[in-house]
Design a protein around this motif. Structure first.
Motif, PDB file in Angstrom:
ATOM      1  N   GLN A 138      29.723 -72.943 102.677  1.00  0.00           N
ATOM      2  CA  GLN A 138      28.694 -71.916 101.989  1.00  0.00           C
ATOM      3  C   GLN A 138      28.259 -70.979 102.821  1.00  0.00           C
ATOM      4  O   GLN A 138      27.754 -71.267 104.076  1.00  0.00           O
ATOM      5  N   LEU A 139      28.557 -69.852 102.431  1.00  0.00           N
ATOM      6  CA  LEU A 139      27.802 -68.639 103.179  1.00  0.00           C
ATOM      7  C   LEU A 139      26.450 -68.580 102.950  1.00  0.00           C
ATOM      8  O   LEU A 139      25.891 -68.341 101.653  1.00  0.00           O
ATOM      9  N   ILE A 140      25.583 -68.806 104.025  1.00  0.00           N
ATOM     10  CA  ILE A 140      24.093 -68.709 103.872  1.00  0.00           C
ATOM     11  C   ILE A 140      23.438 -67.875 104.553  1.00  0.00           C
ATOM     12  O   ILE A 140      22.103 -67.596 104.443  1.00  0.00           O
ATOM     13  N   ARG A 141      23.943 -66.872 105.474  1.00  0.00           N
ATOM     14  CA  ARG A 141      23.398 -65.841 106.189  1.00  0.00           C
ATOM     15  C   ARG A 141      24.438 -64.783 106.365  1.00  0.00           C
ATOM     16  O   ARG A 141      25.651 -65.053 107.055  1.00  0.00           O
ATOM     17  N   ALA A 142      23.868 -63.405 106.182  1.00  0.00           N
ATOM     18  CA  ALA A 142      24.945 -62.304 106.768  1.00  0.00           C
ATOM     19  C   ALA A 142      23.703 -61.406 107.523  1.00  0.00           C
ATOM     20  O   ALA A 142      22.804 -61.024 107.058  1.00  0.00           O
ATOM     21  N   ASP A 143      24.199 -60.981 108.718  1.00  0.00           N
ATOM     22  CA  ASP A 143      23.453 -59.988 109.574  1.00  0.00           C
ATOM     23  C   ASP A 143      24.466 -58.751 109.602  1.00  0.00           C
ATOM     24  O   ASP A 143      25.376 -58.872 110.188  1.00  0.00           O
ATOM     25  N   LEU A 144      23.813 -57.754 108.887  1.00  0.00           N
ATOM     26  CA  LEU A 144      24.603 -56.486 108.695  1.00  0.00           C
ATOM     27  C   LEU A 144      24.076 -55.481 109.976  1.00  0.00           C
ATOM     28  O   LEU A 144      24.513 -54.195 110.124  1.00  0.00           O
TER      29      LEU A 144
END
Length: 248
Positions: free
Chosen positions: A214-220
């Motif tokens: 499960q993708l829980i965090r994305a830092d752009l």
């Protein structure tokens, strides 16, 4: 001297005979039955405020007749009702009171104690109010910017069946979002809309994870990519939060 006193007394009585009846009518001491307020017209788009609430608030203020109605007092009483944004009150001869009510239209929760209206105005959450709205957190002066960013971000994820649950703007102008599946997205400051749109285009591919994570965090906040945080699927051992560099 006596004549002057007599004339002064006569003028005083004459003025009193004119002023007192007028004051009596205006204060509702007399004339309520002769000039009653018979009709109340309430207009507005009622979603959160009811027509009945307005009528029950107005009626105690019109019992003493047309001339005794204090328009400002009526306006203040209606304005104190929950969700009321603006009130206009007018008398129409001979027996009509017209009330126009404008409601707040809440767009989001503003912190824990306030709401943000569609016009950008921040107001207190009415008592016992129940609603399901996105959460905005940021400087009050940037409410308009947050509304614009939310409007831009919302359609980017609808095709994936996701809603924007929260929008945050730091004091330094850094943006972050939380989606309805729990995904936290750190967008950053520079060109936030472009960064978010780029990530949203790749998100369906990213979510199709062969390891069933499960993708829980994305830092752009990267010039040439972004970092991803994953959670191990249930039954696959302990949760993991591995940051990976994603190229765009």
């Amino acid at each position: 001297m006596m004549k002057a006193m007599f004339r002064l007394t006569a003028w005083t009585l004459a003025i009193a005979l004119v002023v007192l009846p007028v004051a009596a009518v205006l204060n509702g001491w007399i004339g309520g039955e002769r000039w009653p307020m018979r009709h109340l017209r309430v207009s507005g788009e009622f979603n959160l405020v009811s027509d009945q609430q307005v009528r029950e608030t107005v009626l105690p203020n019109v019992n003493n007749g047309y001339f005794a109605v204090d328009l400002e007092q009526v306006r203040q009483h209606i304005a104190a009702l929950p969700w009321v944004k603006q009130v206009d009150v007018r008398k129409r001869w001979p027996d009509r009171l017209e009330v126009t009510v404008a409601e707040y239209k809440p767009l989001a929760r503003w912190g824990e104690k306030n709401l943000l209206a569609e016009n950008g105005e921040i107001f207190a959450i009415p008592k016992n109010a129940k609603f399901k709205l996105p959460l905005f957190e940021g400087p009050d002066a940037n409410a308009g910017d947050m509304m614009s960013f939310y409007s831009y971000a919302k359609p980017l994820f609808l095709g994936m069946g996701l809603q924007v649950q929260s929008v945050r703007m730091s004091a330094r102008g850094s943006w972050s979002l939380t989606l309805s599946d729990g995904l936290e997205i750190e967008v950053g400051r520079g060109e936030p809309q472009q960064r978010l749109a780029r990530f949203a285009r790749l998100m369906p591919q990213i979510r199709n994870d062969e390891l069933n994570r499960q993708l829980i965090r994305a830092d752009l906040r990267y010039t040439n990519g972004f970092a991803l945080g994953w959670k191990q699927a249930a039954g696959k051992g302990e949760a993991e939060n591995n940051l990976q560099q994603g190229n765009t």
